[in-house]
Scaffold this active site. Sequence first.
Site, PDB file in Angstrom:
ATOM      1  N   GLU A 157       0.838  -1.203   0.000  1.00 50.59           N
ATOM      2  CA  GLU A 157       0.000   0.000   0.000  1.00 50.59           C
ATOM      3  C   GLU A 157       0.873   1.253   0.000  1.00 50.59           C
ATOM      4  O   GLU A 157       0.559   2.245  -0.681  1.00 50.59           O
ATOM      5  CB  GLU A 157      -0.951   0.012   1.197  1.00 50.59           C
ATOM      6  N   GLU A 185       1.410   6.101  -7.373  1.00 53.07           N
ATOM      7  CA  GLU A 185       0.389   7.085  -7.750  1.00 53.07           C
ATOM      8  C   GLU A 185       0.946   8.503  -7.741  1.00 53.07           C
ATOM      9  O   GLU A 185       0.655   9.294  -8.646  1.00 53.07           O
ATOM     10  CB  GLU A 185      -0.815   6.974  -6.822  1.00 53.07           C
TER      11      GLU A 185
END
Length: 126
Positions: A69, A76
């Site tokens: 994560e 991103e």
Amino acid sequence: MRSDGSALSLKRWWRSAGFAWDGVRHVYRTQANFRIELWAALLALACTWWLNAPAAPVILSCALVLGLELLNTAVEAVVDLASPAVHPLARVAKDAAAAAVLVASVGALGVGLVVLLPPLLGRLGG
């Protein structure tokens, strides 16, 4: 940024660890999924302790999901920086990073079922 000395320097290690914790804090503050996964990991670890189940597979599964994560958030951010406009390859990069978290999460769920379900059923049934 240049290295400021030996890789064995405690000062250098402490500084690097500070940057890493800054990243964890940023992701915790800004990413709801990370917060959910962290609390799920803490719940899984509490259940592991309560059930006296083997901790290593649970710890490793939780670390894998949380680590991916963190990487997903980094991917991103880099994609958004490199390609502010919508681009098909930017979407592929973001979707693939998210898929890595999903695969690890499904695997962690499987580990949780295999490791925690038998002792849980034993406690509830006995």
